[in-house]
Design a protein around this motif. Sequence first.
Motif, mmCIF file in Angstrom:
data_model
loop_
_atom_site.group_PDB
_atom_site.id
_atom_site.type_symbol
_atom_site.label_atom_id
_atom_site.label_comp_id
_atom_site.label_asym_id
_atom_site.label_seq_id
_atom_site.Cartn_x
_atom_site.Cartn_y
_atom_site.Cartn_z
ATOM 1 N N LYS A 78 -67.885 -22.510 -5.254
ATOM 2 C CA LYS A 78 -68.965 -23.379 -5.754
ATOM 3 C C LYS A 78 -70.139 -23.478 -4.784
ATOM 4 C CE LYS A 78 -65.337 -26.398 -7.629
ATOM 5 N NZ LYS A 78 -64.748 -27.750 -7.471
ATOM 6 N N VAL A 79 -69.993 -22.886 -3.608
ATOM 7 C CA VAL A 79 -71.014 -23.035 -2.569
ATOM 8 C C VAL A 79 -72.367 -22.509 -3.042
ATOM 9 C CG1 VAL A 79 -71.730 -22.186 -0.298
ATOM 10 C CG2 VAL A 79 -69.409 -23.041 -0.631
ATOM 11 N N LEU A 80 -73.384 -23.351 -2.919
ATOM 12 C CA LEU A 80 -74.763 -23.042 -3.346
ATOM 13 C C LEU A 80 -74.818 -22.610 -4.806
ATOM 14 C CD1 LEU A 80 -76.485 -21.264 -0.302
ATOM 15 C CD2 LEU A 80 -76.677 -23.636 -1.057
ATOM 16 N N ASP A 81 -73.913 -23.162 -5.607
ATOM 17 C CA ASP A 81 -73.885 -22.788 -7.022
ATOM 18 C C ASP A 81 -73.496 -23.965 -7.918
ATOM 19 O OD1 ASP A 81 -74.365 -20.875 -8.958
ATOM 20 O OD2 ASP A 81 -72.277 -20.208 -9.053
ATOM 21 N N VAL A 82 -73.751 -25.187 -7.451
ATOM 22 C CA VAL A 82 -73.431 -26.368 -8.251
ATOM 23 C C VAL A 82 -74.678 -26.784 -9.035
ATOM 24 C CG1 VAL A 82 -72.688 -28.773 -8.205
ATOM 25 C CG2 VAL A 82 -71.706 -27.130 -6.590
ATOM 26 N N LYS A 83 -74.560 -26.787 -10.349
ATOM 27 C CA LYS A 83 -75.706 -27.091 -11.216
ATOM 28 C C LYS A 83 -76.293 -28.455 -10.882
ATOM 29 C CE LYS A 83 -76.945 -27.380 -16.139
ATOM 30 N NZ LYS A 83 -78.187 -26.606 -15.973
ATOM 31 N N ASP A 84 -77.603 -28.503 -10.826
ATOM 32 C CA ASP A 84 -78.365 -29.727 -10.536
ATOM 33 C C ASP A 84 -78.093 -30.276 -9.144
ATOM 34 O OD1 ASP A 84 -79.504 -29.687 -13.100
ATOM 35 O OD2 ASP A 84 -77.820 -30.817 -13.938
ATOM 36 N N TYR A 85 -77.520 -29.460 -8.277
ATOM 37 C CA TYR A 85 -77.294 -29.905 -6.905
ATOM 38 C C TYR A 85 -77.654 -28.830 -5.890
ATOM 39 C CZ TYR A 85 -75.090 -31.751 -2.692
ATOM 40 O OH TYR A 85 -74.872 -32.197 -1.412
ATOM 41 N N SER A 86 -77.058 -27.640 -6.020
ATOM 42 C CA SER A 86 -77.321 -26.612 -5.006
ATOM 43 C C SER A 86 -77.502 -25.220 -5.581
ATOM 44 C CB SER A 86 -76.154 -26.588 -3.989
ATOM 45 O OG SER A 86 -74.937 -26.235 -4.638
ATOM 46 N N ASP A 87 -77.674 -25.116 -6.898
ATOM 47 C CA ASP A 87 -77.893 -23.792 -7.480
ATOM 48 C C ASP A 87 -79.355 -23.372 -7.312
ATOM 49 O OD1 ASP A 87 -78.911 -25.658 -9.258
ATOM 50 O OD2 ASP A 87 -78.342 -24.532 -11.035
ATOM 51 N N LEU A 88 -79.654 -22.132 -7.663
ATOM 52 C CA LEU A 88 -80.995 -21.575 -7.445
ATOM 53 C C LEU A 88 -82.077 -22.400 -8.121
ATOM 54 C CD1 LEU A 88 -82.984 -19.383 -6.510
ATOM 55 C CD2 LEU A 88 -82.374 -18.080 -8.561
ATOM 56 N N GLU A 89 -81.897 -22.733 -9.388
ATOM 57 C CA GLU A 89 -82.936 -23.451 -10.126
ATOM 58 C C GLU A 89 -83.248 -24.802 -9.490
ATOM 59 O OE1 GLU A 89 -84.896 -22.303 -12.536
ATOM 60 O OE2 GLU A 89 -83.853 -20.413 -12.119
ATOM 61 N N THR A 90 -82.238 -25.444 -8.939
ATOM 62 C CA THR A 90 -82.458 -26.728 -8.266
ATOM 63 C C THR A 90 -83.221 -26.529 -6.966
ATOM 64 O OG1 THR A 90 -80.389 -27.577 -9.191
ATOM 65 C CG2 THR A 90 -81.334 -28.788 -7.334
ATOM 66 N N LEU A 91 -82.836 -25.509 -6.194
ATOM 67 C CA LEU A 91 -83.458 -25.275 -4.893
ATOM 68 C C LEU A 91 -84.912 -24.818 -5.019
ATOM 69 C CD1 LEU A 91 -80.596 -23.537 -2.862
ATOM 70 C CD2 LEU A 91 -81.142 -25.955 -3.069
ATOM 71 N N LEU A 92 -85.292 -24.305 -6.172
ATOM 72 C CA LEU A 92 -86.674 -23.864 -6.366
ATOM 73 C C LEU A 92 -87.636 -25.041 -6.505
ATOM 74 C CD1 LEU A 92 -86.229 -20.824 -8.809
ATOM 75 C CD2 LEU A 92 -86.979 -20.749 -6.421
ATOM 76 N N ASN A 93 -87.098 -26.226 -6.758
ATOM 77 C CA ASN A 93 -87.942 -27.411 -6.952
ATOM 78 C C ASN A 93 -87.569 -28.469 -5.920
ATOM 79 O OD1 ASN A 93 -89.118 -29.860 -7.890
ATOM 80 N ND2 ASN A 93 -89.226 -29.043 -9.961
ATOM 81 N N ASP A 94 -88.464 -28.726 -4.989
ATOM 82 C CA ASP A 94 -88.169 -29.652 -3.893
ATOM 83 C C ASP A 94 -87.889 -31.055 -4.388
ATOM 84 O OD1 ASP A 94 -88.008 -30.250 -1.028
ATOM 85 O OD2 ASP A 94 -89.830 -31.416 -1.351
#
Length: 282
Positions: A113-129
């Motif tokens: 799950k590392v850096l892949d938790v939806k709305d927490y640490s996935d790519l789409e979340t990290l793209l928006n500060d």
Amino acid sequence: EDINSYTEKTIVSLLRALAFANYRLGVVKLGNISFELMLLPIAYILSDENNWSDKKVLDKLEYWYWTSIFIGRFRERQNIRSVEDLKTLHKWINLNDLNDAKVKELLEENIDKVLDVKDYSDLETLLNDSKTPSPVSRNLLGYILSLEPYDLLPGCHSERLKTFEITDNSRDLEDHHLIPLGTGTKYGELSSKIRNDRNHILNSILNRVLISKEANRQIRDMSFDRYMNEVQDMSRIGQMINKNLKKRQDEELDYYYKRVLEERYNTIKDRLLTELHQLKDK
């Protein structure tokens, strides 16, 4: 009396946990620790003299820390999590009980799950500060810093950024945008407008690194193309910056931003997962 008799041991154990955070977790200041209760399982394990001097134990603690941070384990019920994980680490490290259900979860399920938790640490979340939780952004910068990357000073005179030296010398690091905010401004616009817009993709944590004040001052006065040409490969690789950071001629601006930041996300995630597997298997 029994409780008081452990005072000295407790203080030593907590100091060891803080030293571990400084040397191994990229923590420069106490305020950089997102969940202070995570220090308690570390302190408990390091209260044992044999564990304190055993690199394999330190590696396992680091594995637990990064996986817990980047799956959001301590987002809620922190007191309960701290006690649970203290017991789990005790079974894994002190008792070598690999059949325990919680140990198996730590070693087999959490890492997926590392850096892949939806709305927490996935790519789409990290793209928006504005959507990225501060523990993720703070520790992503901390993880890169924990690898002691070279500073982004142009030319060949960069030095490694070592957290214990930075702390010891009371140095401040600065949060630097890889793709300058000025590239996203329209005619007559100020880069400060983008800086204050947390929804703008250039403010993504994937577009930022920690560097020295000196490096930030030198880079600030250079054109984007020039500073990327002058930064040494050892600095670029250490900071996990991809080579193709420049905009292609036929590329739309929005696509360019997302492409570069997604490539950096994949680079960071690949490096992190590789290291996590090495840490837990030692």
